[in-house]
Write a protein that holds these residues in place. Structure first.
Motif, PDB file in Angstrom:
ATOM      1  N   ALA A 172       0.755  -1.262   0.001  1.00 50.75           N
ATOM      2  CA  ALA A 172      -0.095   0.001  -0.010  1.00 50.75           C
ATOM      3  C   ALA A 172       0.770   1.362   0.086  1.00 50.75           C
ATOM      4  O   ALA A 172       0.071   2.244   0.216  1.00 50.75           O
ATOM      5  N   SER A 173       2.106   1.149  -0.195  1.00 49.45           N
ATOM      6  CA  SER A 173       2.950   2.252  -0.065  1.00 49.45           C
ATOM      7  C   SER A 173       2.911   3.129  -1.113  1.00 49.45           C
ATOM      8  O   SER A 173       2.630   2.787  -2.294  1.00 49.45           O
ATOM      9  N   GLU A 174       2.896   4.564  -0.990  1.00 53.75           N
ATOM     10  CA  GLU A 174       2.731   5.467  -1.824  1.00 53.75           C
ATOM     11  C   GLU A 174       4.129   6.019  -2.457  1.00 53.75           C
ATOM     12  O   GLU A 174       4.267   6.902  -3.160  1.00 53.75           O
ATOM     13  N   SER A 175       5.080   5.582  -1.832  1.00 53.15           N
ATOM     14  CA  SER A 175       6.571   5.961  -2.338  1.00 53.15           C
ATOM     15  C   SER A 175       6.948   5.609  -3.454  1.00 53.15           C
ATOM     16  O   SER A 175       6.398   4.592  -3.915  1.00 53.15           O
ATOM     17  N   PHE A 207      11.524  -4.088  -3.407  1.00 47.96           N
ATOM     18  CA  PHE A 207      11.718  -2.796  -3.717  1.00 47.96           C
ATOM     19  C   PHE A 207      10.870  -1.944  -2.905  1.00 47.96           C
ATOM     20  O   PHE A 207      11.003  -0.638  -3.232  1.00 47.96           O
ATOM     21  N   SER A 208       9.979  -2.343  -1.984  1.00 49.10           N
ATOM     22  CA  SER A 208       9.076  -1.837  -0.805  1.00 49.10           C
ATOM     23  C   SER A 208       8.257  -0.641  -1.438  1.00 49.10           C
ATOM     24  O   SER A 208       8.265   0.420  -1.480  1.00 49.10           O
ATOM     25  N   GLN A 209       7.539  -1.013  -2.640  1.00 47.13           N
ATOM     26  CA  GLN A 209       6.734  -0.354  -3.446  1.00 47.13           C
ATOM     27  C   GLN A 209       5.272  -0.859  -3.522  1.00 47.13           C
ATOM     28  O   GLN A 209       5.084  -1.923  -2.941  1.00 47.13           O
ATOM     29  N   VAL A 252      -7.437  -2.726 -13.439  1.00 51.03           N
ATOM     30  CA  VAL A 252      -6.568  -2.627 -12.425  1.00 51.03           C
ATOM     31  C   VAL A 252      -6.118  -1.036 -12.331  1.00 51.03           C
ATOM     32  O   VAL A 252      -6.080  -0.543 -11.234  1.00 51.03           O
ATOM     33  N   LEU A 253      -6.112  -0.079 -13.417  1.00 49.05           N
ATOM     34  CA  LEU A 253      -5.578   1.200 -13.304  1.00 49.05           C
ATOM     35  C   LEU A 253      -6.774   2.125 -12.518  1.00 49.05           C
ATOM     36  O   LEU A 253      -6.465   2.734 -11.602  1.00 49.05           O
ATOM     37  N   SER A 254      -8.003   1.624 -12.806  1.00 47.86           N
ATOM     38  CA  SER A 254      -9.273   2.436 -11.925  1.00 47.86           C
ATOM     39  C   SER A 254      -9.430   1.719 -10.761  1.00 47.86           C
ATOM     40  O   SER A 254      -9.718   2.588  -9.906  1.00 47.86           O
ATOM     41  N   GLY A 255      -9.067   0.678 -10.359  1.00 52.21           N
ATOM     42  CA  GLY A 255      -9.237  -0.183  -9.012  1.00 52.21           C
ATOM     43  C   GLY A 255      -7.849   0.367  -8.204  1.00 52.21           C
ATOM     44  O   GLY A 255      -8.109   0.047  -6.654  1.00 52.21           O
ATOM     45  N   GLY A 256      -6.882   0.504  -8.714  1.00 54.86           N
ATOM     46  CA  GLY A 256      -5.449   0.753  -7.611  1.00 54.86           C
ATOM     47  C   GLY A 256      -5.292  -0.262  -7.054  1.00 54.86           C
ATOM     48  O   GLY A 256      -5.383  -1.577  -7.251  1.00 54.86           O
ATOM     49  N   THR A 257      -4.210  -0.144  -5.948  1.00 51.82           N
ATOM     50  CA  THR A 257      -3.656  -0.935  -5.207  1.00 51.82           C
ATOM     51  C   THR A 257      -4.505  -1.792  -4.460  1.00 51.82           C
ATOM     52  O   THR A 257      -4.564  -3.202  -4.310  1.00 51.82           O
ATOM     53  N   LYS A 258      -5.721  -1.309  -3.897  1.00 45.98           N
ATOM     54  CA  LYS A 258      -6.787  -1.896  -2.929  1.00 45.98           C
ATOM     55  C   LYS A 258      -7.304  -3.213  -3.718  1.00 45.98           C
ATOM     56  O   LYS A 258      -7.592  -4.006  -3.373  1.00 45.98           O
ATOM     57  N   LEU A 259      -7.812  -2.903  -4.987  1.00 44.89           N
ATOM     58  CA  LEU A 259      -8.359  -3.960  -6.110  1.00 44.89           C
ATOM     59  C   LEU A 259      -7.261  -5.152  -6.277  1.00 44.89           C
ATOM     60  O   LEU A 259      -7.763  -6.153  -6.076  1.00 44.89           O
ATOM     61  N   ILE A 260      -6.215  -4.838  -6.286  1.00 45.29           N
ATOM     62  CA  ILE A 260      -5.134  -5.838  -6.749  1.00 45.29           C
ATOM     63  C   ILE A 260      -4.750  -6.666  -5.461  1.00 45.29           C
ATOM     64  O   ILE A 260      -4.762  -7.650  -5.488  1.00 45.29           O
ATOM     65  N   ARG A 261      -5.181  -6.027  -4.099  1.00 44.40           N
ATOM     66  CA  ARG A 261      -4.806  -6.763  -2.852  1.00 44.40           C
ATOM     67  C   ARG A 261      -5.906  -7.792  -2.753  1.00 44.40           C
ATOM     68  O   ARG A 261      -5.763  -8.987  -2.608  1.00 44.40           O
TER      69      ARG A 261
END
Length: 256
Positions: free
Chosen positions: A127-130, A172-174, A227-236
């Motif tokens: 979930a990192s935004e870095s 990569f802590s991303q 994927v692009l519309s759902g972002g990190t939460k969707l992938i999780r």
């Protein structure tokens, strides 16, 4: 080799769904390979796998292009990762027949369940935004991880995208989104490496493979945009769903 019109329709629809699933988190082969074997039971398993690879490499490359253009992962590292992945996947495909799936499948079930428990119990992971961290041991670790997962993809395959996303996120802590973009590029290379081996062996049914590739690309483009519309939460959530589905599927194959 002939297929009825209904068989073509089922396989084209399956390829579209497989492309969407593969772009989302990986595992499209779990949709398309059983369909090919069910609709065309006269096909040798190697031909089914090879024909699926034609569709998979097309759809994955299409999704990779869309995600990379939007997410912009580091290009220089991706070239090295993709190169070693293609070689190791090809090596894996050449030795696939020598390994016992009854040993591989339980090991993968255990690994996937471990991944699912880790992601479920650590909500901050991915979930990192870095921008993440690069260089040094991380680059070497990523190359080693890509080589291992690519070799596994050539031999067995299920969960390749998931394992790549987990590896890149940890190393990569991303966030998951950036890791997914990297994973799609590397997964394209693993599919290509294995496909070359299948082509040399004369296993590809090109007519079916090309038709399925077109449908897979359409599904992959829809999946990449999801994927692009759902972002990190969707992938999780998709990753956790994949863990459950694949674990049940592989366990059923192994013990029932």
């Amino acid at each position: 080799m002939e297929l009825a019109a209904g068989g073509w329709a089922i396989l084209v629809g399956g390829a579209l769904v497989a492309g969407w699933v593969d772009a989302l988190i990986g595992g499209g082969g779990l949709v398309l390979i059983p369909l090919i074997l069910a609709v065309a039971p006269q096909l040798a398993p190697a031909t089914a796998l090879a024909t699926n690879k034609v569709a998979a490499v097309s759809g994955t490359a299409s999704a990779a292009f869309t995600l990379v253009r939007k997410v912009r992962p580091p290009g220089r590292e991706l070239v090295g990762l993709a190169a070693i992945a293609a070689v190791c996947s090809g090596l894996g495909a050449t030795v696939a027949a020598a390994l016992n799936e009854n040993i591989m499948r339980p090991l993968i079930i255990v690994l996937m369940v471990a991944v699912g428990i880790f992601v479920a119990c650590k909500p901050s992971f991915g979930a990192s935004e870095s921008e993440g961290m690069r260089g040094g041991w991380r680059t070497i670790a990523a190359l080693v991880a890509a080589a291992i997962v690519a070799f596994y993809d050539g031999i067995f395959g299920p969960g390749t995208g998931m394992f790549l996303i987990m590896a890149f996120t940890f190393i990569f802590s991303q966030n998951f989104l950036k890791s997914a973009a990297m994973a799609k590029v590397v997964n394209t290379a693993t599919n290509l490496g294995a496909l070359v081996v299948f082509i040399v062996g004369g296993h590809v049914w090109w007519t079916l493979g090309i038709v399925l590739a077109v449908a897979n690309v359409i599904g992959a483009q829809l999946g990449a945009r999801t994927v692009l519309s759902g972002g990190t939460k969707l992938i999780r959530y998709a990753l956790l769903t994949l863990v459950v589905v694949m674990s049940v599927y592989l366990a059923w194959q192994q013990w029932f």
